[in-house]
Design a protein around this motif. Sequence first.
Motif, PDB file in Angstrom:
ATOM      1  N   ALA A 121       0.826  -1.207   0.000  1.00 30.16           N
ATOM      2  CA  ALA A 121       0.000   0.000   0.000  1.00 30.16           C
ATOM      3  C   ALA A 121       0.861   1.258   0.000  1.00 30.16           C
ATOM      4  N   GLY A 122       0.530   2.173  -0.891  1.00 28.78           N
ATOM      5  CA  GLY A 122       1.209   3.467  -0.929  1.00 28.78           C
ATOM      6  C   GLY A 122       2.594   3.444  -1.523  1.00 28.78           C
ATOM      7  N   TRP A 153      -9.051  -2.097  -7.382  1.00 25.96           N
ATOM      8  CA  TRP A 153      -7.679  -1.678  -7.065  1.00 25.96           C
ATOM      9  C   TRP A 153      -7.332  -0.466  -7.911  1.00 25.96           C
ATOM     10  N   SER A 154      -6.635   0.466  -7.283  1.00 27.24           N
ATOM     11  CA  SER A 154      -6.138   1.640  -8.005  1.00 27.24           C
ATOM     12  C   SER A 154      -4.648   1.763  -7.754  1.00 27.24           C
ATOM     13  N   GLU A 156      -1.157   3.062  -6.796  1.00 24.10           N
ATOM     14  CA  GLU A 156      -0.693   4.145  -5.929  1.00 24.10           C
ATOM     15  C   GLU A 156       0.725   4.563  -6.280  1.00 24.10           C
ATOM     16  N   GLY A 157       1.298   3.924  -7.270  1.00 25.27           N
ATOM     17  CA  GLY A 157       2.649   4.245  -7.708  1.00 25.27           C
ATOM     18  C   GLY A 157       2.967   3.408  -8.927  1.00 25.27           C
ATOM     19  N   TRP A 186       0.608   3.269 -15.453  1.00 19.37           N
ATOM     20  CA  TRP A 186       1.283   2.962 -14.200  1.00 19.37           C
ATOM     21  C   TRP A 186       2.317   1.843 -14.356  1.00 19.37           C
TER      22      TRP A 186
END
Length: 250
Positions: A121-122, A153-154, A156-157, A186
């Motif tokens: 995450a993140g 899901w999106s 994040e990096g 992404w």
Amino acid sequence: MIESAPSIEPAPSIDPAKFGTATIVSRREAAEGLWVMRIAADFELGYRPGQYCTLALPVGGKLVERPYSICSSPEEDEIELFIERVPGGELTVPLYAQPVGAELPVRRRCKGVFLREAPVAGQAHIFVATVTGIAPFLSCIRTLIRRQERGEWSPEGRVFLLHGASVSDEFAYLDEMRALTEKFDWLEYVPTISRPWLDPAWSGERGRVEDVVRKHTDRLGLLPGTASAFICGNPQMIDNVKGALRRGGF
């Protein structure tokens, strides 16, 4: 002259509680000694990205088993494997000779904890692989795409996949990965070859993954504390990439 019939070795016993049967449903040659095959099990073989399944064949009166990382997403009906035929390999040599339609034992449980924490995450993600080491990353990326398409899901990096091989023929998923890179902003896939003198037509990155990983992580701004790195391949490469990233603060 006295002749005798050749001895027949008994077939090894296969415990049905531990093994089911898988059928080879397709295969394609990637390069000399490298092939991709898909198998369908006659039972529910659950797994998560990063895990491996164990295939077996009776060889010389015994059952020879080997683990192979899975390329497919758990959401697919078939299991896809990317395998290298090892010269003199006890299993890969007879396995390579198996035609479409052949059946072989497969253990009923997949195992492995690689990628257990991915996606973190993140964080951005750095995936580093050589040749067949791309398998678990393919499983992960294919699964993330399906989850994104369903809105579960999106990113994040960035997900950066650096894939090394001796020559470009060994990039069995080159077209797929380039197409995905074009479609998803992404994701970035960088294939690199370590023997460019054998592949003069190659116009992409050159050098071993351990020699170019810092170049690309710096280019993309993948910094310690903002990205997690996962490495799959031969042990020496893994140690070298770890060293390169640690010198960068990871």
